[in-house]
Motif scaffolding. Structure first.
Motif, PDB file in Angstrom:
ATOM      1  N   ILE A   1     -77.589   6.837  42.455  1.00  0.00           N
ATOM      2  CA  ILE A   1     -78.441   7.730  41.666  1.00  0.00           C
ATOM      3  C   ILE A   1     -78.510   9.081  42.372  1.00  0.00           C
ATOM      4  O   ILE A   1     -78.811   9.144  43.564  1.00  0.00           O
ATOM      5  CB  ILE A   1     -79.881   7.175  41.560  1.00  0.00           C
ATOM      6  CG1 ILE A   1     -79.892   5.714  41.113  1.00  0.00           C
ATOM      7  CG2 ILE A   1     -80.745   8.077  40.671  1.00  0.00           C
ATOM      8  CD1 ILE A   1     -79.770   5.477  39.654  1.00  0.00           C
ATOM      9  N   TYR A   2     -78.203  10.135  41.627  1.00  0.00           N
ATOM     10  CA  TYR A   2     -78.336  11.494  42.161  1.00  0.00           C
ATOM     11  C   TYR A   2     -79.351  12.252  41.324  1.00  0.00           C
ATOM     12  O   TYR A   2     -79.459  12.039  40.123  1.00  0.00           O
ATOM     13  CB  TYR A   2     -77.005  12.239  42.072  1.00  0.00           C
ATOM     14  CG  TYR A   2     -75.963  11.783  43.056  1.00  0.00           C
ATOM     15  CD1 TYR A   2     -75.794  12.434  44.281  1.00  0.00           C
ATOM     16  CD2 TYR A   2     -75.130  10.710  42.760  1.00  0.00           C
ATOM     17  CE1 TYR A   2     -74.820  12.028  45.180  1.00  0.00           C
ATOM     18  CE2 TYR A   2     -74.159  10.293  43.650  1.00  0.00           C
ATOM     19  CZ  TYR A   2     -74.004  10.958  44.863  1.00  0.00           C
ATOM     20  OH  TYR A   2     -73.042  10.561  45.750  1.00  0.00           O
ATOM     21  N   LYS A   3     -80.039  13.159  41.984  1.00  0.00           N
ATOM     22  CA  LYS A   3     -80.953  14.030  41.255  1.00  0.00           C
ATOM     23  C   LYS A   3     -80.295  15.395  41.092  1.00  0.00           C
ATOM     24  O   LYS A   3     -79.654  15.894  42.017  1.00  0.00           O
ATOM     25  CB  LYS A   3     -82.247  14.171  42.057  1.00  0.00           C
ATOM     26  CG  LYS A   3     -83.308  15.013  41.408  1.00  0.00           C
ATOM     27  CD  LYS A   3     -84.571  14.918  42.241  1.00  0.00           C
ATOM     28  CE  LYS A   3     -85.514  16.051  41.951  1.00  0.00           C
ATOM     29  NZ  LYS A   3     -86.724  15.911  42.777  1.00  0.00           N
TER      30      LYS A   3
ATOM     31  N   ASP B   1     -73.874  20.174  47.157  1.00  0.00           N
ATOM     32  CA  ASP B   1     -75.314  20.064  47.438  1.00  0.00           C
ATOM     33  C   ASP B   1     -76.133  21.232  46.888  1.00  0.00           C
ATOM     34  O   ASP B   1     -77.347  21.270  47.059  1.00  0.00           O
ATOM     35  CB  ASP B   1     -75.589  19.805  48.913  1.00  0.00           C
ATOM     36  CG  ASP B   1     -75.093  20.944  49.778  1.00  0.00           C
ATOM     37  OD1 ASP B   1     -74.714  21.995  49.220  1.00  0.00           O
ATOM     38  OD2 ASP B   1     -75.080  20.781  51.018  1.00  0.00           O
ATOM     39  N   THR B   2     -75.455  22.163  46.193  1.00  0.00           N
ATOM     40  CA  THR B   2     -76.256  23.146  45.466  1.00  0.00           C
ATOM     41  C   THR B   2     -76.621  22.604  44.078  1.00  0.00           C
ATOM     42  O   THR B   2     -77.486  23.138  43.394  1.00  0.00           O
ATOM     43  CB  THR B   2     -75.483  24.472  45.273  1.00  0.00           C
ATOM     44  OG1 THR B   2     -74.304  24.207  44.506  1.00  0.00           O
ATOM     45  CG2 THR B   2     -75.089  25.072  46.604  1.00  0.00           C
ATOM     46  N   LEU B   3     -75.914  21.544  43.654  1.00  0.00           N
ATOM     47  CA  LEU B   3     -76.110  21.009  42.305  1.00  0.00           C
ATOM     48  C   LEU B   3     -76.798  19.651  42.281  1.00  0.00           C
ATOM     49  O   LEU B   3     -77.576  19.344  41.387  1.00  0.00           O
ATOM     50  CB  LEU B   3     -74.758  20.882  41.595  1.00  0.00           C
ATOM     51  CG  LEU B   3     -73.969  22.169  41.401  1.00  0.00           C
ATOM     52  CD1 LEU B   3     -72.541  21.857  40.962  1.00  0.00           C
ATOM     53  CD2 LEU B   3     -74.661  23.061  40.381  1.00  0.00           C
TER      54      LEU B   3
ATOM     55  N   PRO C   1     -65.635  18.528  36.197  1.00  0.00           N
ATOM     56  CA  PRO C   1     -66.124  18.913  37.527  1.00  0.00           C
ATOM     57  C   PRO C   1     -67.642  19.140  37.568  1.00  0.00           C
ATOM     58  O   PRO C   1     -68.281  19.376  36.546  1.00  0.00           O
ATOM     59  CB  PRO C   1     -65.366  20.207  37.824  1.00  0.00           C
ATOM     60  CG  PRO C   1     -64.135  20.119  36.999  1.00  0.00           C
ATOM     61  CD  PRO C   1     -64.533  19.386  35.758  1.00  0.00           C
ATOM     62  N   GLN C   2     -68.167  19.118  38.788  1.00  0.00           N
ATOM     63  CA  GLN C   2     -69.613  19.079  38.983  1.00  0.00           C
ATOM     64  C   GLN C   2     -70.386  20.279  38.435  1.00  0.00           C
ATOM     65  O   GLN C   2     -71.478  20.118  37.894  1.00  0.00           O
ATOM     66  CB  GLN C   2     -69.922  18.922  40.475  1.00  0.00           C
ATOM     67  CG  GLN C   2     -69.415  17.614  41.038  1.00  0.00           C
ATOM     68  CD  GLN C   2     -69.689  17.477  42.520  1.00  0.00           C
ATOM     69  OE1 GLN C   2     -70.798  17.700  42.977  1.00  0.00           O
ATOM     70  NE2 GLN C   2     -68.681  17.111  43.290  1.00  0.00           N
ATOM     71  N   ASP C   3     -69.828  21.479  38.560  1.00  0.00           N
ATOM     72  CA  ASP C   3     -70.620  22.642  38.136  1.00  0.00           C
ATOM     73  C   ASP C   3     -70.850  22.657  36.629  1.00  0.00           C
ATOM     74  O   ASP C   3     -71.970  22.837  36.159  1.00  0.00           O
ATOM     75  CB  ASP C   3     -69.966  23.963  38.615  1.00  0.00           C
ATOM     76  CG  ASP C   3     -68.538  24.102  38.121  1.00  0.00           C
ATOM     77  OD1 ASP C   3     -67.908  23.064  37.838  1.00  0.00           O
ATOM     78  OD2 ASP C   3     -68.051  25.247  38.012  1.00  0.00           O
TER      79      ASP C   3
ATOM     80  N   GLN D   1     -66.278  12.060  41.961  1.00  0.00           N
ATOM     81  CA  GLN D   1     -66.732  12.771  43.152  1.00  0.00           C
ATOM     82  C   GLN D   1     -68.073  12.218  43.655  1.00  0.00           C
ATOM     83  O   GLN D   1     -68.277  12.070  44.850  1.00  0.00           O
ATOM     84  CB  GLN D   1     -66.860  14.273  42.855  1.00  0.00           C
ATOM     85  CG  GLN D   1     -65.518  14.971  42.652  1.00  0.00           C
ATOM     86  CD  GLN D   1     -64.657  14.978  43.908  1.00  0.00           C
ATOM     87  OE1 GLN D   1     -65.115  15.328  44.996  1.00  0.00           O
ATOM     88  NE2 GLN D   1     -63.403  14.565  43.792  1.00  0.00           N
ATOM     89  N   LEU D   2     -68.937  11.873  42.730  1.00  0.00           N
ATOM     90  CA  LEU D   2     -70.267  11.436  43.147  1.00  0.00           C
ATOM     91  C   LEU D   2     -70.335   9.940  43.434  1.00  0.00           C
ATOM     92  O   LEU D   2     -70.937   9.512  44.411  1.00  0.00           O
ATOM     93  CB  LEU D   2     -71.320  11.798  42.074  1.00  0.00           C
ATOM     94  CG  LEU D   2     -72.050  13.115  42.305  1.00  0.00           C
ATOM     95  CD1 LEU D   2     -71.084  14.261  42.480  1.00  0.00           C
ATOM     96  CD2 LEU D   2     -73.036  13.410  41.191  1.00  0.00           C
TER      97      LEU D   2
END
Ligand code: MN
Length: 712
Positions: free
Chosen positions: A707-709, A693-695, A496-498, A684-685
């Motif tokens: 591409i995500y930052k 959007d906090t990460l 997961p993202q976190d 997810q991404l």
């Protein structure tokens, strides 16, 4: 050698070279209208690994690169490329694309000269035509196959040529060629070591034979001595200096040289061991022998990692047909080549010097198909000899006085029949470029967004091309992808993202911090994940991984980090998962994720058929997988409603369902995955664009590559 003889040799070389190069243009012609294979008005290369040399050459030309960015500015391949770019009036992309075709075609020169050494230039000429386009040689020197392979066979074939000429003529200059070729070969390809050693051993045996036969072995003994100096584990520049000094000694003080030869040879042996020559052999052996699935690493915290050798499936058994076709294009040609080589060696025992190349090539039967290419030049000489002798015998029999024209015609017909299967292979071998234009456009855009010190994190396969196109740093690449390096990236992409964001941030900062540490500092010799565990006060990595979802000690953020998520990763997701799907403390592998992808599906009144026994019941929304019925949790449909806007429709089916079906309508593909895979950062991404959007924040989102930052 008479003038006309010289002219004939040069003519043969020109024809064979032109033939070899022209055959490689078949690919260019086939894809001349495929715009997705081109970037900056030129074809892109078709081997991942090539991008490392391209990165090095780019940085040499630019005059600088970043500390610890792993750019190989000292590598022979990058230096040679940069020199060629400086000299020739073509753009960078054109040069790296055509370089393999050009350098690879140089193979024809030593082959024709080897033929000349036994007064049979035609044998060398036919060998050159066949070897230069034989399946495995073509595959590794075609246009766009920009890798060290482009000289990896040329250089040992030059070595073979110089050894044959040296032993036959006893002329000093061939000793010099030989020694310099060994130095060049090692600079070009450090793994060349075992082949050089095989040549050394063979000539050593010959010298021993001469000794017992009471023949004059002094010249060959000198040859061995030069070989040993050229081979030892010192920097190339020192070896060249030693070789030149020794050569001067031999040339101008020959009597003295011969007198002390024994001692000079002994000195070379001593230096060989002192300079660590033996370690090189030992390390190569170790790399071949120890191929466990899980390796244990660490002094204070022993961790188990999945090893990449398990997933690189170049090794493994190959069939005799594949083996023969890769060497000669056809099984019959291969057998004929073998007979030809045996015959050639009986008539000209010097040709036994080809055995190290043949032997390494034949290792393919046990060690995997990448070795076959080594046997190509010598087997080419075998078939060349057979064709020349056979056509002479036939015409001698039919026309008692040996009609030259008839002999030539038979020779040409036989040569063509041997070439045909190889040319057919060239026509069928339609390799795509590593990336498509749409993907490279994204990386090129990223280059103007990210700085050179930023990290772009993707799976290791993409490391070199990312660095070449976006000029950034990466955590892993084609040369840096051991289990411990891959673990954090694998963990992040499949969790997961976190926890993913924290893991990547930690891995980037620990990687950079480690570069700066001195050899004796404790974290220097720890894996990043061991450092993270211990520095956070844990003794068990599993405890650390659990704690990652809570408050954890982070290192200060020193740079931006981007995630590189291509659609292509869907094909390797289960492999990516393997690297973090084990208990690092015990080495126990976890349960495989449920992951199924298909682009072949159909719909009936009751079911959506997904193939391979997987289907979705429309009536009660249950999944059938083989004999089992499994509850569906969600049905998701993704669809682009405009060029860049992805619409994701999630239907929650059953709270306690176990599988998720995702229909990526624009890609024409279905995915069936378990809950962990569905919640993974990659899914997810990339698949769903449901980022926290906090990460993360989107940087560039396209259908093929996102591409995500990272915000933390
Ligand atoms: Mn750089």
């Amino acid at each position: 050698m008479s003038i006309s003889q010289n002219k004939k040799i040069i003519l043969y070389i020109i024809i064979a070279f032109a033939f070899s190069f022209a055959t490689r243009l078949i690919w260019v012609n086939d894809f001349k209208d495929t715009e997705q294979f081109k970037f900056n008005n030129e074809f892109m290369i078709n081997t991942n690994d090539g991008y490392i040399w391209a990165e090095g050459a780019r940085d040499i030309l630019a005059g600088s690169h970043q500390e610890n960015d792993l750019s190989p500015v000292d590598s022979a391949a990058s230096i040679l490329t940069a020199i060629i770019v400086k000299i020739l009036p073509f753009q960078f992309e054109t040069i790296i694309f055509y370089m393999p075709a050009f350098l690879g075609s140089l193979l024809v020169i030593p082959l024709i000269l080897i033929g000349q050494s036994i007064q049979k230039a035609e044998v060398g000429f036919i060998a050159a035509l066949i070897a230069s386009i034989a399946n495995s040689y073509y595959n590794r020197t075609m246009v766009g196959y920009y890798d060290t392979d482009m000289l990896n066979i040329v250089l040992p074939t030059i070595l073979l040529w110089s050894l044959i000429w040296a032993i036959r003529t006893k002329e000093d200059k061939y000793i010099l060629f030989m020694a310099l070729d060994i130095v060049a070969y090692r600079l070009w390809y450090p793994q060349s070591y075992s082949l050089e050693f095989a040549f050394f051993g063979l000539i050593g045996l010959y010298v021993i034979y001469q000794y017992f036969k009471k023949e004059d072995f002094r010249f060959n003994f000198a040859l061995l001595t030069f070989m040993m100096f050229a081979m030892m584990g010192l920097d190339g520049i020192y070896r060249v200096a030693i070789v030149l000094i020794l050569f001067g000694f031999m040339k101008f003080k020959n009597e003295l040289f011969i007198k002390y030869l024994k001692y000079i040879f002994l000195l070379s042996l001593v230096l060989f061991f002192v300079a660590g020559g033996f370690d090189l052999i030992w390390n190569q052996l170790k790399a071949y022998v120890f191929k466990d699935a899980v390796s244990v690493t660490g002094d204070d915290l022993k961790l188990h990692f999945y090893t990449v050798a398990q997933t690189v499936r170049e090794a493994g058994q190959i069939s005799f047909t594949t083996f023969s076709e890769r060497i000669s294009g056809h099984t019959i040609t291969f057998l004929a080549s073998l007979i030809g080589y045996i015959w050639l060696s009986i008539r000209f025992p010097i040709m036994l010097l080809g055995l190290p190349l043949v032997g390494l090539g034949f290792l393919a039967l046990f060690g995997g198909l990448r070795f076959t290419v080594y046997a190509v030049p010598v087997m080419g000489l075998g078939i060349g000899f057979l064709i020349v002798e056979f056509s002479r015998m036939i015409t001698d029999g039919v026309f008692s006085n040996g009609n030259k024209i008839a002999q030539t015609i038979v020779g040409i017909l036989l040569t063509i029949s041997v070439l045909v299967p190889n040319i057919n292979h060239v026509k069928e071998y339609k390799v795509p470029t590593v990336f498509s234009k749409d993907e490279v456009v994204v990386l090129d855009k990223l280059k103007s967004i990210a700085t050179r010190e930023d990290y772009v994190v993707g799976w290791w396969d993409y490391g070199y091309p990312i660095r070449y196109y976006a000029d950034v740093k990466t955590l892993s690449d084609g040369g840096k992808h051991s289990g411990e390096v891959n673990f954090p990236t694998s963990f992040a992409l499949t969790n997961p993202q976190d926890v993913a964001a924290k893991m990547i941030r930690l891995d980037v900062e620990y990687t950079e911090k480690k570069f700066a540490l001195k050899e004796n500092e404790i974290d220097k010799n720890r894996t990043n994940i061991a450092s993270m565990t211990l520095n956070n006060g844990f003794k068990d990595t599993n405890d650390f991984l659990l704690a990652l979802s809570g408050d954890i000690k982070m290192l200060p953020k020193t740079r931006d980090v981007y995630l590189f998520l291509p659609n292509n990763m869907l094909n390797i997701y289960p492999t990516v998962k393997l690297f973090s799907n084990l208990d690092l403390m015990s080495g126990m592998m976890g349960k495989n994720p449920f992951f199924y992808k298909t682009s072949e599906f159909s719909e009936t009144a009751e079911f959506i058929e997904l193939g391979n026994g997987v289907r979705l019941s429309k009536k009660d929304a249950s999944m059938q997988v083989g004999q089992n019925s499994i509850k569906l949790k969600r049905f998701v449909k993704t669809e682009y409603i405009s060029k860049e806007k992805l619409n994701v429709n999630v239907q929650n089916v059953a709270y306690d369902g176990e599988l998720n079906v995702i229909y990526m309508s624009n890609y024409h593909q279905f995915l069936v995955v378990d809950e962990d895979t569905y919640n993974s950062t990659y899914f997810q991404l990339f698949v769903l664009e449901q980022y926290d959007d906090t990460l993360f924040e989107p940087t560039i989102l396209t259908p093929l590559l996102k591409i995500y930052k990272m915000k933390i």
